[in-house]
Design a protein around this motif. Structure first.
Motif, PDB file in Angstrom:
ATOM      1  N   TYR A  82     -24.180  94.802  70.165  1.00  0.00           N
ATOM      2  CA  TYR A  82     -23.849  95.184  71.540  1.00  0.00           C
ATOM      3  C   TYR A  82     -22.517  95.926  71.694  1.00  0.00           C
ATOM      4  N   PRO A  83     -21.461  95.559  70.975  1.00  0.00           N
ATOM      5  CA  PRO A  83     -20.216  96.323  71.128  1.00  0.00           C
ATOM      6  C   PRO A  83     -20.049  97.465  70.117  1.00  0.00           C
ATOM      7  N   ASP A  84     -21.044  97.710  69.279  1.00  0.00           N
ATOM      8  CA  ASP A  84     -20.944  98.749  68.239  1.00  0.00           C
ATOM      9  C   ASP A  84     -20.640 100.105  68.880  1.00  0.00           C
ATOM     10  N   PRO A  85     -19.547 100.764  68.473  1.00  0.00           N
ATOM     11  CA  PRO A  85     -19.163 102.040  69.098  1.00  0.00           C
ATOM     12  C   PRO A  85     -20.050 103.226  68.728  1.00  0.00           C
ATOM     13  N   SER A  86     -21.016 103.035  67.837  1.00  0.00           N
ATOM     14  CA  SER A  86     -21.897 104.152  67.470  1.00  0.00           C
ATOM     15  C   SER A  86     -22.951 104.435  68.536  1.00  0.00           C
ATOM     16  N   HIS A  87     -23.025 103.592  69.542  1.00  0.00           N
ATOM     17  CA  HIS A  87     -23.973 103.783  70.653  1.00  0.00           C
ATOM     18  C   HIS A  87     -23.351 103.177  71.906  1.00  0.00           C
ATOM     19  N   PRO A  88     -23.944 103.440  73.066  1.00  0.00           N
ATOM     20  CA  PRO A  88     -23.410 102.823  74.285  1.00  0.00           C
ATOM     21  C   PRO A  88     -23.421 101.293  74.175  1.00  0.00           C
ATOM     22  N   ALA A  89     -22.519 100.665  74.879  1.00  0.00           N
ATOM     23  CA  ALA A  89     -22.386  99.212  74.829  1.00  0.00           C
ATOM     24  C   ALA A  89     -23.596  98.522  75.443  1.00  0.00           C
ATOM     25  N   GLY A  90     -23.888  97.355  74.911  1.00  0.00           N
ATOM     26  CA  GLY A  90     -24.927  96.508  75.479  1.00  0.00           C
ATOM     27  C   GLY A  90     -26.327  96.892  75.075  1.00  0.00           C
ATOM     28  N   CYS A  91     -27.258  96.598  75.953  1.00  0.00           N
ATOM     29  CA  CYS A  91     -28.687  96.786  75.730  1.00  0.00           C
ATOM     30  C   CYS A  91     -29.237  97.740  76.791  1.00  0.00           C
ATOM     31  N   LEU A  92     -29.976  98.733  76.359  1.00  0.00           N
ATOM     32  CA  LEU A  92     -30.552  99.720  77.281  1.00  0.00           C
ATOM     33  C   LEU A  92     -31.403  99.059  78.361  1.00  0.00           C
ATOM     34  N   THR A  93     -32.267  98.117  77.994  1.00  0.00           N
ATOM     35  CA  THR A  93     -33.187  97.545  78.986  1.00  0.00           C
ATOM     36  C   THR A  93     -32.491  96.657  80.009  1.00  0.00           C
ATOM     37  N   ILE A  94     -31.264  96.247  79.706  1.00  0.00           N
ATOM     38  CA  ILE A  94     -30.489  95.481  80.682  1.00  0.00           C
ATOM     39  C   ILE A  94     -29.619  96.419  81.509  1.00  0.00           C
ATOM     40  N   SER A  95     -28.890  97.303  80.849  1.00  0.00           N
ATOM     41  CA  SER A  95     -27.951  98.159  81.583  1.00  0.00           C
ATOM     42  C   SER A  95     -28.638  99.250  82.396  1.00  0.00           C
ATOM     43  N   ALA A  96     -29.777  99.752  81.968  1.00  0.00           N
ATOM     44  CA  ALA A  96     -30.438 100.834  82.699  1.00  0.00           C
ATOM     45  C   ALA A  96     -31.082 100.367  83.993  1.00  0.00           C
ATOM     46  N   ALA A  97     -31.197  99.072  84.173  1.00  0.00           N
ATOM     47  CA  ALA A  97     -31.866  98.537  85.355  1.00  0.00           C
ATOM     48  C   ALA A  97     -30.962  98.400  86.567  1.00  0.00           C
ATOM     49  N   THR A  98     -29.690  98.704  86.418  1.00  0.00           N
ATOM     50  CA  THR A  98     -28.783  98.531  87.548  1.00  0.00           C
ATOM     51  C   THR A  98     -28.967  99.637  88.582  1.00  0.00           C
ATOM     52  N   ASN A  99     -28.833  99.270  89.823  1.00  0.00           N
ATOM     53  CA  ASN A  99     -28.849 100.210  90.940  1.00  0.00           C
ATOM     54  C   ASN A  99     -30.115 101.055  91.034  1.00  0.00           C
ATOM     55  N   VAL A 100     -31.271 100.455  90.789  1.00  0.00           N
ATOM     56  CA  VAL A 100     -32.534 101.172  90.943  1.00  0.00           C
ATOM     57  C   VAL A 100     -32.920 101.134  92.414  1.00  0.00           C
ATOM     58  N   THR A 101     -33.224 102.307  92.965  1.00  0.00           N
ATOM     59  CA  THR A 101     -33.554 102.389  94.383  1.00  0.00           C
ATOM     60  C   THR A 101     -34.996 101.946  94.638  1.00  0.00           C
ATOM     61  N   PRO A 102     -35.317 101.610  95.887  1.00  0.00           N
ATOM     62  CA  PRO A 102     -36.678 101.157  96.198  1.00  0.00           C
ATOM     63  C   PRO A 102     -37.770 102.149  95.784  1.00  0.00           C
ATOM     64  N   GLN A 103     -37.505 103.464  95.871  1.00  0.00           N
ATOM     65  CA  GLN A 103     -38.550 104.415  95.483  1.00  0.00           C
ATOM     66  C   GLN A 103     -38.796 104.421  93.976  1.00  0.00           C
ATOM     67  N   ASP A 104     -37.883 103.835  93.208  1.00  0.00           N
ATOM     68  CA  ASP A 104     -38.061 103.731  91.764  1.00  0.00           C
ATOM     69  C   ASP A 104     -38.269 102.276  91.337  1.00  0.00           C
TER      70      ASP A 104
END
Length: 184
Positions: A82-104
């Motif tokens: 999760y903190p490896d600097p070779s990629h974005p921090a954390g997990c894609l399936t957790i972090s990408a879910a933030t602030n999703v609007t109702p139409q999505d």
């Protein structure tokens, strides 16, 4: 893949078609021709991520001979990945879910489904451990499955706030002390 990095860093909603096409070095028409729309591109990114070493480590770890070994490996690998600097921090399936609007909402539902599938996989592994006597008879496999899923989700967020591998390793080791023990 450039699209993976953008979605992972910014989340689904905050990533625009313009940013995606610029990062991918293509025109919007090419993105639409190849993927149909942003949602379809995102779903392909999530599938690809799930097959990558960063996204697939939990499934591999669950193959350990003991459930305790599986969860110890998952937590320890999460602490390193999760903190490896070779990629974005954390997990894609957790972090990408933030602030999703109702139409999505479809995106939010699909990511929630993936996370709940992980929980169900954890629970199934713990049911097997319960049946083989690795967990005490009074243990409810659902409880440690939910606990470890919550810890892992929290560990995914912490590097976005500056947590190091050392801090996450301490969290992992502390979490393992909650492993259900036989009642005496």
């Amino acid at each position: 893949m450039a699209a993976t990095r953008l979605f992972w860093e910014r989340g689904y909603e905050a990533t625009s078609i313009g940013e995606l096409t610029a990062a991918m070095g293509i025109r919007p028409g090419s993105l639409y021709a190849a993927f149909g729309d942003k949602k379809s591109l995102f779903q392909e990114v999530v599938r690809s991520y799930g097959r990558s070493p960063v996204g697939a480590f939990m499934g591999v770890a669950l193959e350990e001979p003991t459930a305790y070994g599986a969860f110890a490996r998952i937590l320890r690998e999460a602490a390193a990945i999760y903190p490896d600097p070779s990629h974005p921090a954390g997990c894609l399936t957790i972090s990408a879910a933030t602030n999703v609007t109702p139409q999505d909402a479809e995106i939010e539902v699909s990511l929630r489904t993936l996370r709940n599938e992980n929980l169900a996989t954890f629970e199934a592994r713990l049911h097997r451990a319960h049946q083989t006597g690795e967990l005490p008879p009074a243990a409810n496999p659902r409880s440690p499955a939910a606990y470890f899923a919550g810890v892992i989700q929290g560990m995914s967020q912490r590097p976005r706030d500056g947590a190091t591998a050392a801090e996450l390793t301490e969290t992992a080791e502390l979490a393992l002390t909650a492993w259900p023990a036989a009642q005496h």
